[in-house]
Design a protein around this motif. Structure first.
Motif, PDB file in Angstrom:
ATOM      1  N   GLY A 137       0.756  -1.182  -0.081  1.00  0.00           N
ATOM      2  CA  GLY A 137       0.077   0.056  -0.026  1.00  0.00           C
ATOM      3  C   GLY A 137       0.836   1.218   0.095  1.00  0.00           C
ATOM      4  N   ASP A 138       2.161   1.029   0.350  1.00  0.00           N
ATOM      5  CA  ASP A 138       3.172   2.221   0.159  1.00  0.00           C
ATOM      6  C   ASP A 138       3.144   2.867  -1.149  1.00  0.00           C
ATOM      7  OD1 ASP A 138       3.786   2.137   3.032  1.00  0.00           O
ATOM      8  OD2 ASP A 138       5.680   1.328   2.743  1.00  0.00           O
ATOM      9  N   SER A 139       3.046   4.262  -1.200  1.00  0.00           N
ATOM     10  CA  SER A 139       3.027   4.788  -2.330  1.00  0.00           C
ATOM     11  C   SER A 139       4.427   4.669  -3.233  1.00  0.00           C
ATOM     12  CB  SER A 139       3.005   6.505  -2.468  1.00  0.00           C
ATOM     13  OG  SER A 139       3.158   6.738  -3.595  1.00  0.00           O
ATOM     14  N   VAL A 140       4.605   4.594  -4.261  1.00  0.00           N
ATOM     15  CA  VAL A 140       5.823   4.262  -5.227  1.00  0.00           C
ATOM     16  C   VAL A 140       6.630   5.580  -4.965  1.00  0.00           C
ATOM     17  CG1 VAL A 140       6.706   4.149  -7.294  1.00  0.00           C
ATOM     18  CG2 VAL A 140       4.856   2.873  -6.802  1.00  0.00           C
ATOM     19  N   ASP A 141       6.012   6.776  -4.834  1.00  0.00           N
ATOM     20  CA  ASP A 141       6.728   8.066  -4.547  1.00  0.00           C
ATOM     21  C   ASP A 141       7.662   7.833  -3.401  1.00  0.00           C
ATOM     22  OD1 ASP A 141       5.675   9.060  -6.905  1.00  0.00           O
ATOM     23  OD2 ASP A 141       4.142   9.996  -5.945  1.00  0.00           O
ATOM     24  N   LYS A 142       6.861   7.260  -2.413  1.00  0.00           N
ATOM     25  CA  LYS A 142       7.849   7.073  -1.114  1.00  0.00           C
ATOM     26  C   LYS A 142       9.286   6.580  -1.415  1.00  0.00           C
ATOM     27  CE  LYS A 142       7.394   4.923   3.397  1.00  0.00           C
ATOM     28  NZ  LYS A 142       6.798   4.044   4.292  1.00  0.00           N
ATOM     29  N   TYR A 143       9.550   5.771  -2.323  1.00  0.00           N
ATOM     30  CA  TYR A 143      10.563   4.964  -2.861  1.00  0.00           C
ATOM     31  C   TYR A 143      11.438   5.728  -3.820  1.00  0.00           C
ATOM     32  CZ  TYR A 143       8.613   1.751   0.579  1.00  0.00           C
ATOM     33  OH  TYR A 143       7.911   1.140   1.728  1.00  0.00           O
ATOM     34  N   ARG A 144      11.201   6.753  -4.123  1.00  0.00           N
ATOM     35  CA  ARG A 144      11.419   7.608  -5.371  1.00  0.00           C
ATOM     36  C   ARG A 144      13.287   7.599  -5.330  1.00  0.00           C
ATOM     37  NH1 ARG A 144       9.567  10.731  -8.932  1.00  0.00           N
ATOM     38  NH2 ARG A 144       7.642  10.751  -7.689  1.00  0.00           N
ATOM     39  N   GLY A 145      13.786   7.168  -6.468  1.00  0.00           N
ATOM     40  CA  GLY A 145      15.153   7.096  -6.377  1.00  0.00           C
ATOM     41  C   GLY A 145      15.568   5.638  -6.312  1.00  0.00           C
ATOM     42  N   THR A 146      14.831   4.793  -5.698  1.00  0.00           N
ATOM     43  CA  THR A 146      15.202   3.291  -5.636  1.00  0.00           C
ATOM     44  C   THR A 146      15.395   2.579  -7.119  1.00  0.00           C
ATOM     45  OG1 THR A 146      12.863   2.708  -5.292  1.00  0.00           O
ATOM     46  CG2 THR A 146      14.248   3.257  -3.294  1.00  0.00           C
ATOM     47  N   THR A 147      15.984   1.566  -7.000  1.00  0.00           N
ATOM     48  CA  THR A 147      15.824   0.659  -8.228  1.00  0.00           C
ATOM     49  C   THR A 147      14.424   0.303  -8.821  1.00  0.00           C
ATOM     50  OG1 THR A 147      17.936  -0.402  -7.482  1.00  0.00           O
ATOM     51  CG2 THR A 147      16.986  -1.530  -9.207  1.00  0.00           C
ATOM     52  N   THR A 148      13.595   0.137  -7.915  1.00  0.00           N
ATOM     53  CA  THR A 148      12.340  -0.194  -8.283  1.00  0.00           C
ATOM     54  C   THR A 148      11.561   0.774  -8.767  1.00  0.00           C
ATOM     55  OG1 THR A 148      12.042  -1.828  -6.446  1.00  0.00           O
ATOM     56  CG2 THR A 148      10.014  -0.890  -7.390  1.00  0.00           C
ATOM     57  N   GLU A 149      11.774   1.956  -8.298  1.00  0.00           N
ATOM     58  CA  GLU A 149      11.082   3.198  -8.954  1.00  0.00           C
ATOM     59  C   GLU A 149      11.565   3.516 -10.373  1.00  0.00           C
ATOM     60  OE1 GLU A 149      10.541   7.216  -9.928  1.00  0.00           O
ATOM     61  OE2 GLU A 149      12.381   6.497  -9.112  1.00  0.00           O
ATOM     62  N   LYS A 150      12.801   3.636 -10.300  1.00  0.00           N
ATOM     63  CA  LYS A 150      13.619   3.976 -11.490  1.00  0.00           C
ATOM     64  C   LYS A 150      13.258   2.905 -12.717  1.00  0.00           C
ATOM     65  CE  LYS A 150      18.148   5.011 -11.088  1.00  0.00           C
ATOM     66  NZ  LYS A 150      19.458   4.881 -10.548  1.00  0.00           N
TER      67      LYS A 150
END
Length: 274
Positions: free
Chosen positions: A49-62
Motif C-alpha cells: 500500500g506504500d506509494s511508489v513515490d515514497k521510494y523515489r530514486g530506488t531501483t524499483t522506482e527507476k
C-alpha cells in the motif's frame, strides 16, 4: 488489478526461491506497492500500500519510470543494509503496468570485495618489499665479489712478499757462510785477524737475525694467507647464497603478481553490472 500483476503476485513464492541467496520480492503497480515477500534475513520493511513515490530514486522506482531492467548496488543508507537490487518492468500492450524487484543482501559480496582489496594492497606491499630485498641481495653479492677479488689480490701480494722473503733468507744464508769463512780466516791470521774476527761475528749475528726475522715474516704471512683464504671461501659461499636468494625473491615476486591478479579478478567478479 491487471491479471498479469495478479499472476505475478500469486507466483511470488516461486520467484523468491529461484534466487540462490536469501532475497525479498517487491511487486508494485504504477502507483503503489501491491505485494511484498520478505526474506528470512533480508527484510526492507516495505509495506503493501506504500506509494511508489515514497521510494523515489530506488531501483524499483527507476525501473518503473524508465521502462527498462535495472540492477544496482546500494549502500545501507536507505534500508539499513547493503544490498543488490534487480528490477524488471511489467508490460501490458506495450505499456508499463508495474514492476517486480528482487533485493539480495550484498554483505558477502561486499565482504569479498573488502578482502580482495586488502589482499591486493598486502600483495603490493609484499612485492615492493620483496623487490627491495632482491636488489639488496644483488648489491651484497656484488660487494662480496669485490671482496673476493680483493682477497685474491692480497693473496698474490703475499706470494710476492714470500718471494722477497726467500731472497732475504738466501742472502742471510750466504752472509752466514761468509761470516763463517771470515771467522776461519781471522783465526788463521792470529793476532792480526782479531779485528776482522769481530766483523765476522757481527755478520753472523746479522745473518742469524735476518733468518729469524724472515722466518717470523713467513709464519705471519702464512697465517694471514690462511685467514684470507677462509674469508674468501666464506665470501664465495655467501655470494652463492645471496644469488640463490635473489633468484628466489624474483620467483616469489612472480608468485605475488599471480596472487594480485587473482585479487583483481575477485574485485571484477564482485562488481555489480547493470
Amino acid at each position: 488489478m491487471h491479471a498479469k500483476l495478479q499472476a505475478i503476485i500469486d507466483s511470488i513464492d516461486f520467484y523468491q526461491v529461484t534466487y540462490p541467496e536469501d532475497a525479498c520480492i517487491i511487486v508494485a503497480d504504477t502507483e503503489k506497492v501491491i505485494a511484498y515477500k520478505p526474506g528470512k534475513q533480508v527484510d526492507l520493511k516495505v509495506c503493501v500500500g506504500d506509494s511508489v513515490d515514497k521510494y523515489r530514486g530506488t531501483t524499483t522506482e527507476k525501473a518503473l519510470s524508465s521502462g527498462r531492467f535495472i540492477r544496482e548496488e546500494r549502500s545501507a543508507e536507505d534500508f539499513g543494509m547493503a544490498y543488490i537490487a534487480s528490477a524488471q518492468p511489467i508490460f501490458e500492450g506495450g505499456q508499463v503496468i508495474g514492476v517486480i524487484s528482487a533485493i539480495l543482501s550484498n554483505e558477502k559480496m561486499d565482504h569479498m570485495r573488502i578482502l580482495a582489496t586488502e589482499l591486493s594492497s598486502s600483495v603490493e606491499e609484499m612485492t615492493a618489499t620483496n623487490e627491495e630485498l632482491a636488489k639488496a641481495s644483488v648489491d651484497v653479492s656484488d660487494r662480496l665479489e669485490e671482496l673476493s677479488r680483493f682477497s685474491e689480490s692480497m693473496t698474490g701480494d703475499i706470494q710476492q712478499i714470500n718471494t722477497i722473503v726467500d731472497l732475504v733468507k738466501d742472502l742471510a744464508m750466504k752472509s752466514k757462510i761468509l761470516g763463517l769463512n771470515a771467522s776461519i780466516e781471522a783465526a788463521r791470521s792470529g793476532e792480526h785477524g782479531r779485528g776482522f774476527a769481530v766483523v765476522a761475528t757481527e755478520i753472523q749475528k746479522m745473518s742469524q737475525s735476518s733468518t729469524e726475522s724472515a722466518n717470523s715474516i713467513t709464519n705471519q704471512l702464512e697465517s694471514i694467507k690462511q685467514a684470507i683464504d677462509q674469508v674468501n671461501e666464506s665470501a664465495n659461499q655467501i655470494a652463492a647464497f645471496t644469488q640463490q636468494f635473489s633468484a628466489s625473491m624474483y620467483k616469489l615476486t612472480d608468485a605475488y603478481k599471480g596472487v594480485n591478479n587473482t585479487a583483481e579478478k575477485l574485485m571484477h567478479i564482485s562488481e555489480v553490472k547493470n
